[in-house]
Design an enzyme around this catalytic site. Structure first.
Site, PDB file in Angstrom:
ATOM      1  N   LYS A  66      -3.541  10.246  -7.461  1.00  0.00           N
ATOM      2  CA  LYS A  66      -3.839   8.943  -6.848  1.00  0.00           C
ATOM      3  C   LYS A  66      -5.252   8.566  -7.284  1.00  0.00           C
ATOM      4  O   LYS A  66      -6.230   9.198  -6.886  1.00  0.00           O
ATOM      5  CB  LYS A  66      -3.751   9.040  -5.328  1.00  0.00           C
ATOM      6  CG  LYS A  66      -3.974   7.713  -4.643  1.00  0.00           C
ATOM      7  CD  LYS A  66      -3.602   7.796  -3.175  1.00  0.00           C
ATOM      8  CE  LYS A  66      -3.665   6.443  -2.512  1.00  0.00           C
ATOM      9  NZ  LYS A  66      -4.880   5.713  -2.684  1.00  0.00           N
ATOM     10  N   SER A  78       0.843  -1.182   0.000  1.00  0.00           N
ATOM     11  CA  SER A  78       0.000   0.000   0.000  1.00  0.00           C
ATOM     12  C   SER A  78       0.889   1.247   0.000  1.00  0.00           C
ATOM     13  O   SER A  78       2.089   1.139  -0.295  1.00  0.00           O
ATOM     14  CB  SER A  78      -0.872  -0.058   1.244  1.00  0.00           C
ATOM     15  OG  SER A  78      -1.831   0.938   1.172  1.00  0.00           O
ATOM     16  N   CYS A  96     -32.191   2.520  32.491  1.00  0.00           N
ATOM     17  CA  CYS A  96     -32.696   1.936  33.741  1.00  0.00           C
ATOM     18  C   CYS A  96     -33.089   2.994  34.765  1.00  0.00           C
ATOM     19  O   CYS A  96     -33.625   2.673  35.816  1.00  0.00           O
ATOM     20  CB  CYS A  96     -31.677   0.966  34.331  1.00  0.00           C
ATOM     21  SG  CYS A  96     -30.237   1.805  35.020  1.00  0.00           S
ATOM     22  N   LYS A 148      -3.024  12.982   0.684  1.00  0.00           N
ATOM     23  CA  LYS A 148      -4.466  12.871   0.467  1.00  0.00           C
ATOM     24  C   LYS A 148      -5.141  14.245   0.498  1.00  0.00           C
ATOM     25  O   LYS A 148      -4.688  15.168   1.183  1.00  0.00           O
ATOM     26  CB  LYS A 148      -5.089  11.978   1.559  1.00  0.00           C
ATOM     27  CG  LYS A 148      -4.487  10.598   1.676  1.00  0.00           C
ATOM     28  CD  LYS A 148      -4.599   9.768   0.420  1.00  0.00           C
ATOM     29  CE  LYS A 148      -5.954   9.165   0.193  1.00  0.00           C
ATOM     30  NZ  LYS A 148      -6.281   8.021   0.987  1.00  0.00           N
TER      31      LYS A 148
HETATM   32  S1  IVH Z   1       2.057   3.538  -6.221  1.00  0.00           S
HETATM   33  C1  IVH Z   1       3.749  -0.134  -3.321  1.00  0.00           C
HETATM   34  N1  IVH Z   1       0.675   5.328  -7.494  1.00  0.00           N
HETATM   35  O1  IVH Z   1      -3.294   3.403  -4.018  1.00  0.00           O
HETATM   36  C2  IVH Z   1       2.481   0.502  -3.797  1.00  0.00           C
HETATM   37  N2  IVH Z   1      -0.501   3.760  -6.181  1.00  0.00           N
HETATM   38  O2  IVH Z   1      -3.438   3.479  -1.204  1.00  0.00           O
HETATM   39  C3  IVH Z   1       2.798   1.528  -4.810  1.00  0.00           C
HETATM   40  N3  IVH Z   1      -2.920   4.015  -6.242  1.00  0.00           N
HETATM   41  O3  IVH Z   1      -2.257   0.115  -3.646  1.00  0.00           O
HETATM   42  C4  IVH Z   1       1.593   2.116  -5.349  1.00  0.00           C
HETATM   43  N4  IVH Z   1      -2.975   5.704  -7.628  1.00  0.00           N
HETATM   44  O4  IVH Z   1      -3.452   0.693  -5.804  1.00  0.00           O
HETATM   45  C5  IVH Z   1       0.617   4.286  -6.677  1.00  0.00           C
HETATM   46  N5  IVH Z   1      -0.426   6.930  -8.727  1.00  0.00           N
HETATM   47  C6  IVH Z   1      -0.469   5.904  -7.901  1.00  0.00           C
HETATM   48  C7  IVH Z   1      -1.689   5.388  -7.422  1.00  0.00           C
HETATM   49  C8  IVH Z   1      -1.658   4.319  -6.546  1.00  0.00           C
HETATM   50  C9  IVH Z   1      -3.711   4.860  -6.912  1.00  0.00           C
HETATM   51  C10 IVH Z   1      -3.394   2.961  -5.342  1.00  0.00           C
HETATM   52  C11 IVH Z   1      -2.595   1.686  -5.405  1.00  0.00           C
HETATM   53  C12 IVH Z   1      -2.161   1.446  -3.994  1.00  0.00           C
HETATM   54  C13 IVH Z   1      -3.109   2.288  -3.228  1.00  0.00           C
HETATM   55  C14 IVH Z   1      -2.552   2.697  -1.889  1.00  0.00           C
END
Ligand code: IVH
EC number: 6.5.1.2
Length: 731
Positions: free
Chosen positions: A144, A108, A437, A342
């Site tokens: 993201k 993650s 009660c 975030k």
């Molecule tokens: S990099 C080792 N880049 O977010 C994991 N993840 O909250 C590297 N995700 O499991 C992940 N956009 O599925 C990466 N630009 C992005 C992303 C991204 C969405 C997801 C991904 C990850 C999750 C974690």
């Protein structure tokens, strides 16, 4: 939403009280409760999210829980639970799709919520690599995507396998399903691709496709999806790829897994290579050299969020240089070289309809605001916690007020502001009697909570205790949830925990009840039968003794091993407490401190303090409690606790690094040691198990020699690390 709130946030207001306390201000015992509550809640949300494609809360709220858990763990590392959410990525896949183990874990991302968190991330990188002020830390920046992560394996350029993340170790085989996604090439184009490459990214549904899908579903009288992410997950995780084909899914690559050779030495270069093989990569992918550039890109992406045809929930930063990524490595859950920044939680205005009081297991009264339903961040909210009487005073809220609700921060929606303070309406007063009660409610000294003093005459407390008894971390009786407990209790079928084990005598009565048939009753009875043997720590925890959470129960069970030993020790400490008298001239305070000291040194178990011991003594001194336990012991067998073996030979060992290391920095060495479960100390003592001596080691080395402690050189250390598989996660 409200069902989840009732079940997970308010059912045990004892613990919920701590959710407003900042991690650094928590007492140890509160931290134990909080970590337990968070583990339970996060596990539940994971289950809904991963297995049911039906998240109960938006990501911002979920992230806040994970963050809170992590912060508490930072302050209380010794309390990290074996089932800590920070070591888990998602929940195990649970569908009927075939399972596949990932060759490289799908981890993650760590989350940041503020500019300071980004600064901290970069600062950590700087410290780790001992970078000078002027040296740039280049990061990639990209959105993201709120989708479902998937790993696509290409062998000799041909798509051979597609697997969802699952729990990060085992995912679901969705190969036939991804073959129908247009964005995913069945064969790589371009040139120069490695023989083997796993391309990782998000499967998602565009907002426009989502709207069309839901319109179609409504027309056909079928289930509508809560949001595009659920729709994407539900559409991909189908046994029948024809269904996937009708759902317009897309794919955006953001990384890679197993790879036979790296076509580039930077993150950016890798993503550009992947793009050249025919996969979509975010058009917003960019590089930044410093925090100002990073935050500017973050703000730009956030500003364009509403115009995008897909949901994003933040911005991801990754160190650009792959050799740096490798050196920073991974924690159990996430890479240390990346951060998900975030977007802030969303807020909305609504009206407070009324304030309900819920009664917890030990009588704590928790106020809950019932709200006019309002959508916050895509989820309908109809209640919010008010925590306690002080919070109500702080907000000066009264039924009828307009309030600002936020879905983030802690477990459940919170009222952050009262927007109607100037209207002349009488203040709302916290009740001084239990709403269930009618017993008097009291507020103990130094406590924020009001408690019902009704004890076991209070039906609410009795029901809560029974619910706690059967809960997941206690007896975990499948099929016996809150609603069953409530109805069995109100009909007199179950009054005490032992009654649960006598339910088989009431089989025919149960079968006649609404919603119960022969099969479901027999399933329940056999679930109960399987719990007639119960591990010591679960049993102790299930009794619901104040201050005895899962960690404390485990500490006690580990030390005493059998229930009999434990009870004997408790009886002894109870008589010790009973005979200690105040001496002449001793103040009450001094006397109390002396008693505390005596009982703690008598029990002498790390982390078991006076508060816990008093609580245990008081619990068993109460005749009714003793009867409940004896009654249970007639029905059950308590199993002694078996010890778990640690997985790494270095686990629990104390290591000292001395002298100058040539291949890695001290920080890096420390991380490696900690990854193997060892503790790193700065000075050599008799407790030290191992000394790693670099060049020009001085006095620490001589001390280790004189104490006969094992000494190894840097080379040997690297061998140990290698053999332990720290390098097993490739980049
Ligand atoms: S990099 C080792 N880049 O977010 C994991 N993840 O909250 C590297 N995700 O499991 C992940 N956009 O599925 C990466 N630009 C992005 C992303 C991204 C969405 C997801 C991904 C990850 C999750 C974690």
């Amino acid at each position: 939403m409200s069902a989840d709130l009732d079940l997970f946030s308010y059912s045990d207001p004892e613990k919920q009280d701590f959710s407003t306390i900042s991690p650094k201000d928590l007492s140890r015992e509160q931290a134990v409760h909080e970590l337990e509550r968070l583990a339970k809640l996060i596990r539940h949300y994971d289950h809904l999210y991963h297995d049911k494609d039906n998240p109960a809360v938006p990501d911002s709220e979920y992230d806040a829980l994970v963050l809170r858990n992590r912060r508490i763990e930072q302050f209380f590392p010794e309390l990290i639970r074996p089932d800590s959410p920070s070591t888990k990525v998602g929940s195990r896949p649970n569908s009927r799709l075939p399972k596949i183990a990932h060759r490289m874990a799908m981890l993650s991302l760590d989350n940041g919520f503020s500019d300071q968190d980004v600064e901290y991330f970069l600062g950590r990188v700087r410290r780790f690599f001992k970078l000078g002020e002027t040296q740039a830390v280049i990061c990639t920046v990209e959105p993201k995507i709120d989708g479902l992560s998937c790993s696509l394996r290409y062998e000799k350029g041909v798509l051979t396998q597609a697997v969802t993340r699952g729990d990060g170790v085992i995912g679901e085989d969705v190969t036939p399903n991804v073959r129908v996604i247009e964005d995913i090439p069945k064969a790589l184009s371009g040139s120069g691709w490695p023989d083997i490459i796993e391309i990782r990214g998000e499967v998602y549904m565009a907002k426009s496709d989502f709207a069309a899908l839901n319109a179609r579903q409504t027309e056909e009288n079928k289930k509508v999806f809560a949001n595009p992410r659920n729709a994407a997950a539900g559409s991909l995780r189908q046994l029948d790829p024809n269904i996937t084909a009708r759902r317009s899914l897309r794919f955006l690559a953001h990384g890679w897994g197993d790879v036979s050779s790296l076509p580039a030495d930077t993150q950016y270069g890798m993503m550009k290579a992947i793009e050249s093989y025919g996969l979509s990569v975010s058009s917003l992918l960019a590089r930044a050299e410093n925090i100002d550039q990073i935050l500017k890109l973050y703000n730009d992406i956030e500003a364009s969020r509403a115009d995008m045809d897909f949901d994003i929930d933040g911005v991801v930063y990754k160190l650009d240089q792959l050799d740096w990524q490798k050196r920073l490595g991974f924690s159990a859950r996430a890479p240390r070289f990346a951060l998900a920044h975030k977007f802030p939680a969303e807020k909305a205005q609504t009206t407070l309809i009324e304030i309900d009081i819920q009664v917890g297991r030990t009588g704590v009264l928790t106020p809950v605001a019932k709200l006019e339903p309002v959508t916050v961040g895509g989820v309908v909210v109809s209640s919010a916690t008010l925590h306690n009487a002080d919070e109500i005073d702080r907000l000066a809220v009264r039924p009828g007020d307009r309030v600002l609700v936020q879905r983030a921060g802690d477990v459940i929606p919170q009222i952050v502001e009262n927007l109607t303070i100037d209207v002349d309406r009488p203040a709302w007063h916290f009740p001084h009697h239990c709403p269930v009660c009618g017993s008097l409610a009291k507020r103990e000294e130094n406590e924020v909570a009001w408690r019902c003093t009704g004890g076991l005459i209070c039906p609410a407390q009795r029901v809560e205790r029974l619910c706690h008894f059967v809960s997941r971390t206690a007896f975990e009786i499948d099929g016996l949830g809150r609603t069953h407990i409530e109805s069995f209790f109100s009909d007199g079928l179950i009054e005490t925990p032992a009654d649960i084990f006598r339910l088989s005598q009431k089989r025919s009565l149960l079968i006649g009840r609404e919603g119960w048939g022969e099969l479901s009753v027999d399933n329940l009875l056999s679930a109960i039968e399987t719990r007639r043997k119960i591990p010591f720590d679960r049993f102790l925890y299930a009794l619901g003794i104040r201050h005895v959470g899962t960690v404390t129960a485990r500490d006690l069970a580990k030390c005493y091993q059998t229930w009999e030993n434990f009870r004997a020790a408790l009886d002894e400490v109870a008589s010790l407490r009973g005979v200690l008298q105040p001496s002449i001239g001793e103040t009450a305070d001094k006397y109390q401190k002396r008693v505390d000291k005596e009982i703690v040194s008598f029990i002498h178990i790390p982390n078991i303090g006076a508060k816990i011991i008093h609580s245990l003594i008081d619990f068993f001194a109460e005749k009714h409690n003793d009867e409940v336990v004896s009654d249970l012991l007639r029905e059950l067998q308590i199993e002694p606790l078996y010890f778990e073996l640690s997985s790494s030979p270095l686990s629990g060992q104390i290591i000292v690094f001395t002298g100058s290391l040539q291949k890695i920095t001290r920080d890096e060495a420390k991380k490696q040691a900690e990854n193997l479960g060892a503790k790193v100390a700065s000075s050599v003592s008799r407790k030290t198990n191992l000394v790693v001596a670099g060049e020009a080691a001085g006095s620490k080395l001589s001390k280790a020699e004189s104490l006969g402690i094992m000494i190894i050189d840097e080379e040997r250390w690297h061998e140990i690390v290698k053999n332990e598989g720290l390098d097993s996660i490739k980049i």
